[in-house]
Write a protein that holds these residues in place. Structure first.
Motif, PDB file in Angstrom:
ATOM      1  N   ASP A  10       0.722  -1.328  -0.060  1.00  0.00           N
ATOM      2  CA  ASP A  10      -0.058   0.054  -0.119  1.00  0.00           C
ATOM      3  C   ASP A  10       0.624   1.303  -0.050  1.00  0.00           C
ATOM      4  OD1 ASP A  10      -2.595   1.663   0.245  1.00  0.00           O
ATOM      5  OD2 ASP A  10      -1.553   2.070   2.482  1.00  0.00           O
ATOM      6  N   LEU A  11       1.790   1.214   0.847  1.00  0.00           N
ATOM      7  CA  LEU A  11       2.790   2.325   0.809  1.00  0.00           C
ATOM      8  C   LEU A  11       3.485   2.542  -0.699  1.00  0.00           C
ATOM      9  CD1 LEU A  11       4.135   2.231   4.417  1.00  0.00           C
ATOM     10  CD2 LEU A  11       2.776   3.906   3.637  1.00  0.00           C
ATOM     11  N   VAL A  12       3.879   1.683  -0.963  1.00  0.00           N
ATOM     12  CA  VAL A  12       4.719   2.034  -2.273  1.00  0.00           C
ATOM     13  C   VAL A  12       3.487   2.474  -3.569  1.00  0.00           C
ATOM     14  CG1 VAL A  12       5.480   0.564  -4.427  1.00  0.00           C
ATOM     15  CG2 VAL A  12       6.242  -0.046  -2.094  1.00  0.00           C
ATOM     16  N   ALA A  13       2.306   1.920  -3.556  1.00  0.00           N
ATOM     17  CA  ALA A  13       1.215   2.430  -4.146  1.00  0.00           C
ATOM     18  C   ALA A  13       1.125   3.788  -4.074  1.00  0.00           C
ATOM     19  CB  ALA A  13      -0.031   1.548  -4.106  1.00  0.00           C
ATOM     20  N   VAL A  14       0.895   4.258  -2.690  1.00  0.00           N
ATOM     21  CA  VAL A  14       0.387   5.840  -2.657  1.00  0.00           C
ATOM     22  C   VAL A  14       1.470   6.679  -2.980  1.00  0.00           C
ATOM     23  CG1 VAL A  14       0.785   5.867  -0.041  1.00  0.00           C
ATOM     24  CG2 VAL A  14      -1.180   7.102  -1.026  1.00  0.00           C
ATOM     25  N   VAL A  15       2.726   6.018  -2.464  1.00  0.00           N
ATOM     26  CA  VAL A  15       3.891   7.054  -3.073  1.00  0.00           C
ATOM     27  C   VAL A  15       3.998   7.230  -4.453  1.00  0.00           C
ATOM     28  CG1 VAL A  15       6.409   7.251  -2.973  1.00  0.00           C
ATOM     29  CG2 VAL A  15       5.129   6.520  -1.115  1.00  0.00           C
ATOM     30  N   LEU A  16       3.702   6.205  -5.315  1.00  0.00           N
ATOM     31  CA  LEU A  16       3.689   6.393  -6.768  1.00  0.00           C
ATOM     32  C   LEU A  16       2.526   7.281  -7.122  1.00  0.00           C
ATOM     33  CD1 LEU A  16       4.544   2.511  -7.888  1.00  0.00           C
ATOM     34  CD2 LEU A  16       5.775   4.555  -8.267  1.00  0.00           C
ATOM     35  N   LEU A  17       1.336   6.994  -6.576  1.00  0.00           N
ATOM     36  CA  LEU A  17       0.357   7.984  -6.772  1.00  0.00           C
ATOM     37  C   LEU A  17       0.537   9.402  -6.360  1.00  0.00           C
ATOM     38  CD1 LEU A  17      -2.732   8.010  -7.654  1.00  0.00           C
ATOM     39  CD2 LEU A  17      -3.111   8.049  -5.144  1.00  0.00           C
ATOM     40  N   SER A  18       0.979   9.520  -5.360  1.00  0.00           N
ATOM     41  CA  SER A  18       0.966  10.873  -4.764  1.00  0.00           C
ATOM     42  C   SER A  18       2.186  11.860  -5.060  1.00  0.00           C
ATOM     43  CB  SER A  18       0.875  10.832  -3.421  1.00  0.00           C
ATOM     44  OG  SER A  18       1.900  10.178  -2.484  1.00  0.00           O
ATOM     45  N   TYR A  19       3.529  11.104  -5.171  1.00  0.00           N
ATOM     46  CA  TYR A  19       4.537  11.875  -5.656  1.00  0.00           C
ATOM     47  C   TYR A  19       4.914  11.437  -7.138  1.00  0.00           C
ATOM     48  CZ  TYR A  19       9.266  13.291  -6.265  1.00  0.00           C
ATOM     49  OH  TYR A  19      10.435  14.190  -6.797  1.00  0.00           O
ATOM     50  N   GLY A  20       4.947  10.239  -7.566  1.00  0.00           N
ATOM     51  CA  GLY A  20       5.356   9.790  -8.915  1.00  0.00           C
ATOM     52  C   GLY A  20       4.237  10.214  -9.968  1.00  0.00           C
ATOM     53  N   LEU A  21       3.012  10.296  -9.691  1.00  0.00           N
ATOM     54  CA  LEU A  21       2.032  10.882 -10.667  1.00  0.00           C
ATOM     55  C   LEU A  21       1.451  12.015 -10.315  1.00  0.00           C
ATOM     56  CD1 LEU A  21      -0.290   7.480 -10.997  1.00  0.00           C
ATOM     57  CD2 LEU A  21       1.427   8.572 -12.558  1.00  0.00           C
ATOM     58  N   TYR A  22       0.903  12.200  -9.105  1.00  0.00           N
ATOM     59  CA  TYR A  22       0.350  13.706  -8.709  1.00  0.00           C
ATOM     60  C   TYR A  22       1.425  14.698  -8.608  1.00  0.00           C
ATOM     61  CZ  TYR A  22      -2.355  17.444  -6.901  1.00  0.00           C
ATOM     62  OH  TYR A  22      -2.948  18.668  -6.677  1.00  0.00           O
ATOM     63  N   PHE A  23       2.315  14.815  -7.879  1.00  0.00           N
ATOM     64  CA  PHE A  23       3.088  15.780  -7.600  1.00  0.00           C
ATOM     65  C   PHE A  23       3.827  16.399  -8.470  1.00  0.00           C
ATOM     66  CE2 PHE A  23       6.853  17.916  -5.879  1.00  0.00           C
ATOM     67  CZ  PHE A  23       6.377  18.909  -5.294  1.00  0.00           C
ATOM     68  N   ARG A  24       4.670  15.263  -9.490  1.00  0.00           N
ATOM     69  CA  ARG A  24       5.227  15.732 -10.697  1.00  0.00           C
ATOM     70  C   ARG A  24       4.314  16.355 -11.814  1.00  0.00           C
ATOM     71  NH1 ARG A  24      10.368  12.341 -11.424  1.00  0.00           N
ATOM     72  NH2 ARG A  24       9.707  12.766 -13.556  1.00  0.00           N
ATOM     73  N   ARG A  25       3.300  16.063 -11.745  1.00  0.00           N
ATOM     74  CA  ARG A  25       2.323  16.595 -12.880  1.00  0.00           C
ATOM     75  C   ARG A  25       1.605  17.949 -12.441  1.00  0.00           C
ATOM     76  NH1 ARG A  25      -0.504  11.167 -15.329  1.00  0.00           N
ATOM     77  NH2 ARG A  25       1.233  10.490 -16.232  1.00  0.00           N
ATOM     78  N   VAL A 109      -2.561  -2.356  -8.887  1.00  0.00           N
ATOM     79  CA  VAL A 109      -1.789  -1.857 -10.214  1.00  0.00           C
ATOM     80  C   VAL A 109      -2.901  -1.258 -11.104  1.00  0.00           C
ATOM     81  CG1 VAL A 109      -0.792  -3.057 -12.366  1.00  0.00           C
ATOM     82  CG2 VAL A 109       0.144  -3.789  -9.971  1.00  0.00           C
ATOM     83  N   VAL A 110      -3.948  -1.951 -11.399  1.00  0.00           N
ATOM     84  CA  VAL A 110      -5.103  -1.235 -11.915  1.00  0.00           C
ATOM     85  C   VAL A 110      -5.428   0.075 -11.729  1.00  0.00           C
ATOM     86  CG1 VAL A 110      -7.555  -1.471 -12.528  1.00  0.00           C
ATOM     87  CG2 VAL A 110      -6.239  -3.494 -12.845  1.00  0.00           C
ATOM     88  N   LEU A 111      -5.609   0.478 -10.538  1.00  0.00           N
ATOM     89  CA  LEU A 111      -5.823   1.869 -10.018  1.00  0.00           C
ATOM     90  C   LEU A 111      -4.610   2.800 -10.379  1.00  0.00           C
ATOM     91  CD1 LEU A 111      -7.208   1.221  -6.393  1.00  0.00           C
ATOM     92  CD2 LEU A 111      -8.524   2.391  -8.184  1.00  0.00           C
ATOM     93  N   LEU A 112      -3.434   2.455 -10.181  1.00  0.00           N
ATOM     94  CA  LEU A 112      -2.319   3.251 -10.675  1.00  0.00           C
ATOM     95  C   LEU A 112      -2.317   3.374 -12.092  1.00  0.00           C
ATOM     96  CD1 LEU A 112       0.417   1.993  -7.894  1.00  0.00           C
ATOM     97  CD2 LEU A 112      -0.749   4.231  -8.069  1.00  0.00           C
ATOM     98  N   VAL A 113      -2.245   2.284 -12.949  1.00  0.00           N
ATOM     99  CA  VAL A 113      -2.406   2.507 -14.331  1.00  0.00           C
ATOM    100  C   VAL A 113      -3.158   3.279 -15.025  1.00  0.00           C
ATOM    101  CG1 VAL A 113      -2.618   1.049 -16.399  1.00  0.00           C
ATOM    102  CG2 VAL A 113      -1.041   0.375 -14.664  1.00  0.00           C
ATOM    103  N   ALA A 114      -4.523   3.328 -14.383  1.00  0.00           N
ATOM    104  CA  ALA A 114      -5.559   3.882 -14.803  1.00  0.00           C
ATOM    105  C   ALA A 114      -5.331   5.512 -14.687  1.00  0.00           C
ATOM    106  CB  ALA A 114      -7.005   3.651 -14.006  1.00  0.00           C
ATOM    107  N   VAL A 115      -4.906   5.814 -13.125  1.00  0.00           N
ATOM    108  CA  VAL A 115      -4.636   7.227 -13.142  1.00  0.00           C
ATOM    109  C   VAL A 115      -3.413   7.773 -14.006  1.00  0.00           C
ATOM    110  CG1 VAL A 115      -3.667   8.780 -11.472  1.00  0.00           C
ATOM    111  CG2 VAL A 115      -5.382   7.211 -10.819  1.00  0.00           C
ATOM    112  N   PHE A 116      -2.310   6.743 -14.111  1.00  0.00           N
ATOM    113  CA  PHE A 116      -1.225   7.349 -15.042  1.00  0.00           C
ATOM    114  C   PHE A 116      -1.735   7.557 -16.417  1.00  0.00           C
ATOM    115  CE2 PHE A 116       1.970   6.413 -18.150  1.00  0.00           C
ATOM    116  CZ  PHE A 116       3.045   6.825 -17.623  1.00  0.00           C
ATOM    117  N   VAL A 117      -2.654   6.834 -16.787  1.00  0.00           N
ATOM    118  CA  VAL A 117      -3.226   6.973 -18.373  1.00  0.00           C
ATOM    119  C   VAL A 117      -4.118   8.003 -18.478  1.00  0.00           C
ATOM    120  CG1 VAL A 117      -4.150   5.880 -20.177  1.00  0.00           C
ATOM    121  CG2 VAL A 117      -2.608   4.627 -19.041  1.00  0.00           C
TER     122      VAL A 117
END
Length: 197
Positions: A10-25, A109-117
């Motif tokens: 869960d922590l890896v996923a939320v860091v990818l979501l919040s920093y890797g996707l949201y904050f960088r964009r 993985v589905v949630l993160l990929v959906a947000v990324f795309v």
């Protein structure tokens, strides 16, 4: 699945979501913190409820209450609402995933990929939305459309007049438009550069 392994996923996923996707964009540090805190809080609450045998209905009720409280307390964009819901969903999926680990990892993985795309800068790169305040009141809808297309440098696909002030001679218009090729390319390259940083 061990609770600590579930928490690590869960922590890896939320860091990818919040920093890797949201904050960088989008660059809002306060929301980066909010997404992580909200996610870990939901995970902890769900893990505690599952340990003492509280039903899923209570967990999803918590999901709804947290969403309503958060969304009513501050003005957020629709993009930020989507990130909030994804952070909440990741926390729920992570906590529930102790029972079915493969499903939990797959849904994460589905949630993160959906947000990324869906939130990628190249997705519908020419489509724009803007609220425009004009220093003139157009009574003719075609003149209004032509004026907006000239000012925005694109083809207006839809517009909604939000306010007309005859005293100050101004209008506020919500505009959906498609940018011309050169403007869209400049904007897309700027967004891609921001994401790459």
């Amino acid at each position: 699945m061990n609770i600590w392994f579930a928490l690590a996923v869960d922590l890896v996923a939320v860091v990818l979501l919040s920093y890797g996707l949201y904050f960088r964009r989008h660059g809002r540090r306060d929301l980066l913190f909010a997404f992580i805190a909200l996610n870990v809080g939901v995970f902890a609450a769900m893990a505690a409820m599952m340990t003492v045998g509280v039903g899923l209905a209570v967990g999803f009720g918590l999901f709804g209450v947290l969403s309503i409280i958060r969304l009513r307390s501050d003005a957020v964009t629709q993009t930020e609402v989507a990130y909030y819901f994804t952070a909440l969903a990741l926390g729920l999926v992570g906590a529930l995933g102790r029972e079915i680990p493969v499903m939990a990892v797959s849904l994460t993985v589905v949630l993160l990929v959906a947000v990324f795309v869906a939130d990628h800068p190249r997705m519908l790169a020419r489509t724009r939305r803007q609220t425009v305040t004009l220093d003139v009141v157009h009574r003719n809808p075609e003149m209004l459309r032509a004026d907006l297309e000239h000012r925005l440098g694109g083809k207006v696909s839809a517009l909604t007049v939000l306010e007309v002030d005859y005293v100050r001679d101004l209008m506020v218009v919500d505009v959906r438009f498609h940018a011309t090729g050169s403007e869209a390319k400049r904007e897309t390259s700027r967004l891609v550069e921001e994401v790459a940083r």
